[in-house]
Design a protein around this motif. Sequence first.
Motif, short mmCIF file in Angstrom:
data_model
loop_
_atom_site.label_atom_id
_atom_site.label_comp_id
_atom_site.label_asym_id
_atom_site.label_seq_id
_atom_site.Cartn_x
_atom_site.Cartn_y
_atom_site.Cartn_z
N THR A 74 -81.32 -5.86 130.96
CA THR A 74 -82.21 -5.98 131.53
C THR A 74 -82.48 -5.24 133.13
OG1 THR A 74 -84.55 -4.98 131.26
CG2 THR A 74 -83.50 -7.40 131.77
N LEU A 75 -82.97 -3.68 132.69
CA LEU A 75 -83.05 -3.67 134.61
C LEU A 75 -84.20 -3.42 135.37
CD1 LEU A 75 -80.54 -0.65 134.91
CD2 LEU A 75 -80.23 -3.17 135.42
N GLY A 76 -85.77 -3.48 134.25
CA GLY A 76 -87.03 -4.02 134.01
C GLY A 76 -87.04 -2.33 134.98
N ASP A 77 -88.12 -2.61 134.65
CA ASP A 77 -88.86 -1.35 135.84
C ASP A 77 -89.32 -1.02 137.21
OD1 ASP A 77 -90.88 -2.54 137.14
OD2 ASP A 77 -92.76 -2.18 135.89
N LYS A 78 -89.20 0.23 138.06
CA LYS A 78 -88.89 0.23 139.23
C LYS A 78 -89.52 -0.82 140.13
CE LYS A 78 -89.53 4.44 142.11
NZ LYS A 78 -90.07 5.76 142.69
N GLN A 79 -91.00 -1.97 139.75
CA GLN A 79 -90.92 -2.02 140.59
C GLN A 79 -90.04 -3.65 140.57
OE1 GLN A 79 -93.17 -2.38 142.76
NE2 GLN A 79 -92.20 -4.30 144.00
N VAL A 80 -89.72 -3.87 139.46
CA VAL A 80 -88.48 -4.96 139.38
C VAL A 80 -87.73 -4.45 140.02
CG1 VAL A 80 -87.05 -6.10 137.32
CG2 VAL A 80 -89.02 -5.84 137.05
N ARG A 81 -86.98 -3.32 139.35
CA ARG A 81 -85.34 -2.94 139.98
C ARG A 81 -85.26 -3.29 141.79
NH1 ARG A 81 -81.74 1.69 138.18
NH2 ARG A 81 -79.87 1.45 140.06
N ASN A 125 -83.12 2.39 133.50
CA ASN A 125 -84.47 1.85 133.43
C ASN A 125 -84.57 0.09 132.43
OD1 ASN A 125 -85.65 3.53 132.48
ND2 ASN A 125 -87.05 3.92 134.44
N HIS A 126 -84.79 -0.20 132.23
CA HIS A 126 -85.12 -1.42 131.73
C HIS A 126 -83.62 -1.67 130.35
CE1 HIS A 126 -89.39 -2.48 130.82
NE2 HIS A 126 -89.97 -1.09 130.77
N THR A 127 -83.41 -1.27 128.78
CA THR A 127 -81.96 -2.08 128.01
C THR A 127 -80.84 -0.73 128.33
OG1 THR A 127 -83.94 -1.90 126.21
CG2 THR A 127 -81.56 -1.69 125.85
N ALA A 180 -91.27 -8.76 128.32
CA ALA A 180 -91.85 -8.88 126.69
C ALA A 180 -91.25 -7.46 126.38
CB ALA A 180 -93.79 -7.97 127.23
N TYR A 181 -91.17 -6.36 127.06
CA TYR A 181 -90.15 -5.27 126.15
C TYR A 181 -88.61 -5.73 125.89
CZ TYR A 181 -88.22 -0.58 126.55
OH TYR A 181 -87.93 0.58 125.20
N PHE A 182 -87.59 -6.39 126.68
CA PHE A 182 -86.74 -6.88 126.95
C PHE A 182 -86.80 -8.12 125.29
CE2 PHE A 182 -83.15 -9.14 128.43
CZ PHE A 182 -81.91 -8.69 127.71
N ASP A 183 -87.80 -8.56 125.29
CA ASP A 183 -87.92 -10.08 123.97
C ASP A 183 -88.16 -9.09 123.13
OD1 ASP A 183 -87.73 -12.18 125.45
OD2 ASP A 183 -89.79 -12.54 125.87
#
Length: 425
Positions: free
Chosen positions: A167-174, A265-267, A235-238
């Motif tokens: 996962t790359l997460g959302d924009k802020q996570v990245r 992003n994400h998956t 939660a999305y990745f889980d």
Amino acid sequence: MDYQKPKGTADLLPGTTGLWEKVEANAREVFREFGYRGIRTPMFEDYNVFSRNVGDTSDIVEKEMYDFHDKGDRHIALRPEGTAGVVRAYVENKLYGPEYPKPYKVYYMGPMFRYERPQSGRQREFHQIGVEALNNESPQIDVEVIAMAMTLFKRFGVPNVKLTINTLGDKQVREDYRQALIDYLKPHYDELSKDSQDRLYRNPLRVLDSKDAGDQKIVANAPSILDYLDDESQAYFDQVQSLLKQLGIDYEIDTNMVRGLDYYNHTIFEIMSDSPVFGGGYTTVCAGGRYNGLIKQLGGPEEGGIGFGMGVERLMLLLQQENPEFAPQDSLDVFFASADDQGDALAFDLLNKIRQQGIVADKDYSGVKVGKQIKEAFRRNAKYFAVFGGREVDEGKFELKNAATKGSVEIAVDDFATDPAKYLK
């Protein structure tokens, strides 16, 4: 002067194209089962469709794009990948309207172009089979897309592939992870390869998938993006992992996988094979991921999408090694030989009549001796063959011979013309 094909291209000749067509037909069938429909976009687009959306720090844009100014001084690029053009078509044709299904599911097949060093399974003109599920942000769609890709490999008879996800997460996570990587890599700047030095401040995530052995040692201890996920991204990745387990799809998590395109992003995921045809180690044959900002970036609404691209050249190598029986064998239902001009005229007429009824048939056109014509019937893998001459014309009957059993049956020409399938069993 002897003309040759451009470097990095290939001629797909009869005998090879049959396998390509069978792969494409199987893919279309799987996509239809999952609710996807075909889309065909131009092989060239405005340069900015790719440079702004694939990412101006990606290798594709920096080094590999075939771009030029046309006679109207428009900056044009041959498509290096499929997603950006599909999303452009989606936005331009307003396929996000309320009258269209959500998600909007499409698939494509066709050539892509990248100026890179030609190697086994990768040319400068290469082919992709890909899908996009647009206008959605659901872990279920992510898993459905992955499941569809895995179904394709089973349908091709190549089930021994490995699925890796990240996962790359959302924009802020990245963004947070990007800064953490820069902080980690800065002290190692002088040890990094030149490519990774160039990427360090512009796109440090790309350092993670460097193929340089020295870079790989450095990033082995780099922080993991999984440690920077916020609650929503986690939660999305889980949920993606839970759904994969629910469907019985095995996977591994690879935190160094980032994909080569900047819009993900994400998956994200890759399907790989360690077949000996690739020369050792795992090679990616299919890859994709989610891109929640790309539709808006191309002028559409704030919607998400996910897709994958499968490299057909690599898939062909894999099939030839792992499932050679998948390749179709060229054959004929029946072959006609001619003993004289009268027989040849009858064979030509009969050939046309039975082809209209779906029979795969051919005849001799060279006028060689009958014995050579019959040898040609066997060379073409004809199930049946027949010889036509003056006697067959006069009597209105001919002998249909079974190439495998050597048995024969006498048939009236008119009966055969009326219902050839009855005799070609």
